[in-house]
Design an enzyme around this catalytic site. Structure first.
Site, PDB file in Angstrom:
ATOM      1  N   GLY A 259      21.038  10.995  37.130  1.00 14.54           N
ATOM      2  CA  GLY A 259      20.785   9.958  36.135  1.00 14.54           C
ATOM      3  C   GLY A 259      19.777  10.354  35.076  1.00 14.54           C
ATOM      4  O   GLY A 259      19.453  11.520  34.907  1.00 14.54           O
TER       5      GLY A 259
ATOM      6  N   HIS B  18      24.143  16.182  30.134  1.00 10.84           N
ATOM      7  CA  HIS B  18      25.047  15.531  31.099  1.00 10.84           C
ATOM      8  C   HIS B  18      26.343  15.075  30.413  1.00 10.84           C
ATOM      9  O   HIS B  18      27.429  15.191  30.973  1.00 10.84           O
ATOM     10  CB  HIS B  18      24.402  14.266  31.689  1.00 10.84           C
ATOM     11  CG  HIS B  18      23.172  14.510  32.506  1.00 10.84           C
ATOM     12  ND1 HIS B  18      21.921  14.088  32.122  1.00 10.84           N
ATOM     13  CD2 HIS B  18      23.006  15.113  33.716  1.00 10.84           C
ATOM     14  CE1 HIS B  18      21.038  14.409  33.046  1.00 10.84           C
ATOM     15  NE2 HIS B  18      21.660  15.040  34.021  1.00 10.84           N
TER      16      HIS B  18
ATOM     17  N   GLN C  95      16.276  16.781  48.190  1.00 11.06           N
ATOM     18  CA  GLN C  95      16.080  18.002  47.396  1.00 11.06           C
ATOM     19  C   GLN C  95      14.707  18.048  46.729  1.00 11.06           C
ATOM     20  O   GLN C  95      14.412  18.974  45.985  1.00 11.06           O
ATOM     21  CB  GLN C  95      17.207  18.183  46.382  1.00 11.06           C
ATOM     22  CG  GLN C  95      17.230  17.191  45.229  1.00 11.06           C
ATOM     23  CD  GLN C  95      18.458  17.373  44.366  1.00 11.06           C
ATOM     24  OE1 GLN C  95      19.569  17.008  44.746  1.00 11.06           O
ATOM     25  NE2 GLN C  95      18.286  17.959  43.185  1.00 11.06           N
TER      26      GLN C  95
ATOM     27  N   GLN D  61      24.718  25.043  33.322  1.00 10.12           N
ATOM     28  CA  GLN D  61      24.151  26.390  33.444  1.00 10.12           C
ATOM     29  C   GLN D  61      22.621  26.358  33.454  1.00 10.12           C
ATOM     30  O   GLN D  61      21.980  27.309  33.879  1.00 10.12           O
ATOM     31  CB  GLN D  61      24.670  27.248  32.277  1.00 10.12           C
ATOM     32  CG  GLN D  61      23.992  28.580  32.060  1.00 10.12           C
ATOM     33  CD  GLN D  61      24.204  29.573  33.204  1.00 10.12           C
ATOM     34  OE1 GLN D  61      25.126  29.409  34.008  1.00 10.12           O
ATOM     35  NE2 GLN D  61      23.356  30.576  33.286  1.00 10.12           N
TER      36      GLN D  61
ATOM     37  N   ASP E 121      20.701  24.855  35.408  1.00 10.86           N
ATOM     38  CA  ASP E 121      20.345  25.107  36.810  1.00 10.86           C
ATOM     39  C   ASP E 121      21.229  26.247  37.309  1.00 10.86           C
ATOM     40  O   ASP E 121      22.127  26.050  38.145  1.00 10.86           O
ATOM     41  CB  ASP E 121      20.557  23.836  37.628  1.00 10.86           C
ATOM     42  CG  ASP E 121      19.621  22.732  37.185  1.00 10.86           C
ATOM     43  OD1 ASP E 121      18.409  22.882  37.348  1.00 10.86           O
ATOM     44  OD2 ASP E 121      20.114  21.727  36.632  1.00 10.86           O
TER      45      ASP E 121
ATOM     46  N   SER F 141      16.084  15.842  32.074  1.00 11.98           N
ATOM     47  CA  SER F 141      15.520  14.500  32.275  1.00 11.98           C
ATOM     48  C   SER F 141      14.004  14.595  32.381  1.00 11.98           C
ATOM     49  O   SER F 141      13.279  13.666  32.024  1.00 11.98           O
ATOM     50  CB  SER F 141      16.089  13.875  33.547  1.00 11.98           C
ATOM     51  OG  SER F 141      17.493  13.927  33.514  1.00 11.98           O
ATOM     52  N   ARG F 142      13.514  15.731  32.879  1.00 11.54           N
ATOM     53  CA  ARG F 142      12.065  15.897  33.079  1.00 11.54           C
ATOM     54  C   ARG F 142      11.317  16.113  31.773  1.00 11.54           C
ATOM     55  O   ARG F 142      10.091  16.019  31.752  1.00 11.54           O
ATOM     56  CB  ARG F 142      11.786  17.050  34.048  1.00 11.54           C
ATOM     57  CG  ARG F 142      12.194  16.731  35.474  1.00 11.54           C
ATOM     58  CD  ARG F 142      11.731  17.786  36.457  1.00 11.54           C
ATOM     59  NE  ARG F 142      11.881  17.342  37.829  1.00 11.54           N
ATOM     60  CZ  ARG F 142      12.866  17.702  38.653  1.00 11.54           C
ATOM     61  NH1 ARG F 142      13.825  18.504  38.233  1.00 11.54           N
ATOM     62  NH2 ARG F 142      12.911  17.243  39.897  1.00 11.54           N
TER      63      ARG F 142
HETATM   64  O1  PAF Z   1      21.529  18.890  39.046  1.00 10.75           O
HETATM   65  C1  PAF Z   1      21.291  17.771  39.551  1.00 10.75           C
HETATM   66  O2  PAF Z   1      21.097  16.770  38.853  1.00 10.75           O
HETATM   67  C2  PAF Z   1      21.244  17.632  41.069  1.00 10.75           C
HETATM   68  O3  PAF Z   1      20.662  18.748  41.649  1.00 10.75           O
HETATM   69  C3  PAF Z   1      22.618  17.320  41.688  1.00 10.75           C
HETATM   70  C4  PAF Z   1      23.609  18.455  41.474  1.00 10.75           C
HETATM   71  C5  PAF Z   1      23.169  16.046  41.088  1.00 10.75           C
HETATM   72  C6  PAF Z   1      22.454  17.114  43.200  1.00 10.75           C
HETATM   73  O4  PAF Z   1      21.598  16.076  43.485  1.00 10.75           O
END
Ligand code: PAF
Length: 285
Positions: free
Chosen positions: A33, A39, A63, A150, A152, A188-189
């Site tokens: 989100g 996104h 996570q 990409q 991440d 988002s950060r």
């Molecule tokens: O990239 C993200 O936002 C998260 O790591 C994911 C893939 C939605 C898993 O929680």
């Protein structure tokens, strides 16, 4: 058409079953989100590769490390709903934490090897949480194709490995990084940054571009390049470097020398106060 918001796991699985039974191709975009253009680009790509796009929104507690930003992770459901709808998502799937991790939950997915490096080294347990929730989201949304960013890069490599190893019959697409006008990778950060930190944060992209330039000029020594990138960072920002990595694009193992023809992943993590930012570029030497 108005986006459908689904919170129940069984309902989501039923929608996916019905879509599959009618021959529809399902695309999924997993997110936590606080959506941004990065996104939305994933949703548009999913749209091109499928008949029905499911965007998932779940801030996954497993996570985040104990000292990380789970509690303050930015959340804005109404805005996310509107943006996901505008970007062509058909369903916004928002499970509750209790449904994803009910009492007594005990199963985790651990991808070995590549998760010990880079982000995995700095954030122990992070990829165990990511792989677990993504595997669960795959089983709930039953997609034919899943789209990740990409930005991440290591996460994408972990998910590809898990998909291969666990025989998920899902095509994984990794979409290019979307950047702000000055080059800062969208995240988002970024919303945590003060205005001064936001100005300085462009040094990540500048350092990566500097490395790309040096490679084009024929520099092959990784250590010299890492040092130059670090000098640029410290000269133009108060950011604290967590790591600068020059690694094999496939295995993510560090390279001392960049040999001609090799594809390298140059990546970095930098802290601005309590905000940790990551960025990368892929360069063919
Ligand atoms: O990239 C993200 O936002 C998260 O790591 C994911 C893939 C939605 C898993 O929680």
């Amino acid at each position: 058409m108005a986006i459908r918001v689904v919170t129940e796991l069984r309902e989501m699985q039923k929608i996916a079953d019905d879509l599959r039974a009618s021959g529809k191709r399902i695309g999924v975009v997993p997110t936590m989100g606080f959506l941004h253009e990065g996104h939305l680009s994933l949703m548009r790509i999913a749209r091109k590769h499928s008949d029905f796009v499911i965007t998932t929104l779940f801030v996954n507690p497993t996570q985040f490390g104990p000292k990380e930003d789970f509690a303050r992770y930015p959340r804005d459901f109404e805005r996310d709903r509107r943006l996901a709808e505008e970007a062509g998502s058909d369903v916004l799937f928002m499970p509750t934490t209790e449904d994803i991790y009910p009492a007594g939950y005990a199963t985790f997915v651990n991808v070995e090897g590549i998760t010990d490096l880079l982000e995995g080294k700095s954030r122990p347990g992070h990829f165990r949480g990511v792989a677990t929730v993504v595997a669960k989201l795959f089983n709930i949304t039953k997609p034919h194709v899943a789209v990740f960013g990409q930005k991440d890069a290591q996460q994408a490599a972990v998910i590809r490995q898990m998909t291969r190893d666990l025989n998920f019959d899902i095509q994984i697409i990794v979409a290019p990084i979307v950047r702000e006008a000055d080059g800062l990778a969208m995240s988002s950060r970024n919303s945590y940054l003060s205005s001064q930190q936001r100005k300085e944060a462009v040094v990540l992209f500048e350092s990566l571009r500097l490395a790309e330039k040096r490679i084009a000029e024929g520099v092959v020594e990784s250590s010299a390049m890492r040092e130059e990138m670090a000098r640029h960072m410290t000269k133009f920002s108060a950011g604290e470097i967590d790591y600068i990595s020059i690694a094999d694009h496939e295995t993510l193992s560090e390279l001392d020398q960049m040999s001609k023809g090799k594809t390298v992943l140059i990546s970095m993590a930098v802290r601005f106060g309590t905000t940790r930012l990551i960025d990368n570029i892929v360069v063919k030497v």
